[in-house]
Design a protein around this motif. Structure first.
Motif, PDB file in Angstrom:
ATOM      1  N   ILE A  15       0.825  -1.198   0.000  1.00 35.36           N
ATOM      2  CA  ILE A  15       0.000   0.000   0.000  1.00 35.36           C
ATOM      3  C   ILE A  15       0.863   1.253   0.000  1.00 35.36           C
ATOM      4  N   PRO A  68      -7.583   0.806   6.079  1.00 36.00           N
ATOM      5  CA  PRO A  68      -7.677  -0.181   5.002  1.00 36.00           C
ATOM      6  C   PRO A  68      -8.467  -1.420   5.406  1.00 36.00           C
ATOM      7  N   VAL A 118      -6.238  -5.954   1.733  1.00 34.73           N
ATOM      8  CA  VAL A 118      -5.798  -5.520   0.407  1.00 34.73           C
ATOM      9  C   VAL A 118      -4.775  -6.539  -0.094  1.00 34.73           C
ATOM     10  N   ARG A 119      -4.728  -6.741  -1.391  1.00 28.75           N
ATOM     11  CA  ARG A 119      -3.827  -7.747  -1.962  1.00 28.75           C
ATOM     12  C   ARG A 119      -2.382  -7.271  -1.935  1.00 28.75           C
ATOM     13  N   THR A 120      -1.754  -7.514  -0.780  1.00 30.36           N
ATOM     14  CA  THR A 120      -0.342  -7.220  -0.578  1.00 30.36           C
ATOM     15  C   THR A 120       0.289  -8.428   0.099  1.00 30.36           C
ATOM     16  N   MET A 144      -9.088  -6.838  -1.330  1.00 30.58           N
ATOM     17  CA  MET A 144      -9.326  -5.819  -2.352  1.00 30.58           C
ATOM     18  C   MET A 144      -8.085  -5.648  -3.225  1.00 30.58           C
ATOM     19  N   LEU A 174      -5.066  -4.082  -5.011  1.00 30.68           N
ATOM     20  CA  LEU A 174      -4.300  -2.926  -4.544  1.00 30.68           C
ATOM     21  C   LEU A 174      -4.597  -1.673  -5.365  1.00 30.68           C
ATOM     22  N   PHE A 217      -7.931  -0.216  -4.472  1.00 30.49           N
ATOM     23  CA  PHE A 217      -7.889   0.431  -3.163  1.00 30.49           C
ATOM     24  C   PHE A 217      -7.284   1.826  -3.264  1.00 30.49           C
TER      25      PHE A 217
END
Length: 254
Positions: A17, A182, A185-187, A200, A202, A205
């Protein structure tokens, strides 16, 4: 917060992020300084994104924070935005007395003491500006707990109330306090999260965050729509159901 024309320091922005937000803000015409522990990642960011400055910083080390803050302020005296992005998320098993304490202590040091020390290092400078912004980063898990990450949940809840309290103390100054909240998130924050269908994307987002910053200047909490399931569970009256749903999922949720 106007999304252009700032000088912005983002510790913890060499990936995930933090990096995505740094690039989006850089694209809008802001001067970006990225902080991180790993020199090779800082060098890659600088090489791949000309115009972005970097500084080595370990937010778990108070001496490193002190050194980095002096460098940033000396090289960028017009700094007017601090985004305390750095953080870790690790699973803990509190039924194993020997297995969780070091993880819990490291999480508190990084996720809570890190932002506190960063804000302390920059708040005097921020107060001297005509206008400035401090943005903290909490989580949907500040409001609904994930069973696997007790200390992470607790540190993010603390960041939420720290943000609320600082907003009260700094009212009447030129410093606004924003809180980024947040969802998952796709991290790579947790194993499997980068490929989770429930997390979610990235880019989506960051796009939504930038839209909120641009079009909702009154928003003190930057909440994308997806995080509302967690953020407003208690207010909706379905908190027990949300806790059960979250912890019945295989999602390593942020």
């Amino acid at each position: 917060m106007n999304i252009t024309g700032h000088t912005i320091f983002i510790p913890g922005a060499t990936s995930g992020i933090g990096l995505a937000l740094a690039l989006a803000l850089h694209h809008e015409g802001n001067r970006i300084i990225v902080g991180g522990r790993r020199t090779e990642l800082l060098e890659r960011v600088a090489a791949e994104h000309p115009g972005i400055a970097t500084v080595r910083l370990d937010t778990a080390d108070p001496d490193s924070i002190d050194t980095a803050s002096r460098i940033v302020l000396a090289e960028h005296p017009d700094l007017d935005v601090l985004i305390t992005m750095a953080g870790i998320m690790r699973a803990e098993d509190w039924t194993d007395p020997a297995g969780f304490l070091s993880t819990a202590e490291t999480t508190v040091t990084t996720n809570l003491l890190g932002p506190i020390r960063l804000i302390a290092a920059f708040v005097e400078h921020m107060l001297a500006q005509e206008s400035a912004t401090i943005m903290t980063v909490s989580s949907g898990l500040a409001f609904v707990p994930l069973r696997a990450t007790p200390t992470y949940n607790a540190t993010k809840a603390a960041i939420h109330l720290l943000s609320e309290s600082l907003r009260l103390q700094l009212a009447g100054t030129g410093v606004e306090v924003l809180e980024l909240v947040p969802p998952a998130v796709r991290t790579d924050l947790m194993p499997g999260q980068a490929t989770s269908a429930a997390a979610m994307p990235l880019a989506e987002f960051v796009d939504e965050v930038m839209e909120i910053l641009e079009n909702r200047p009154e928003a003190a909490e930057i909440q994308v729509q997806q995080v509302g399931f967690l953020r407003h569970a208690e207010a909706r009256g379905d908190y027990p159901q949300v806790v059960a749903a979250l912890n019945g999922s295989d999602l390593p949720s942020l």
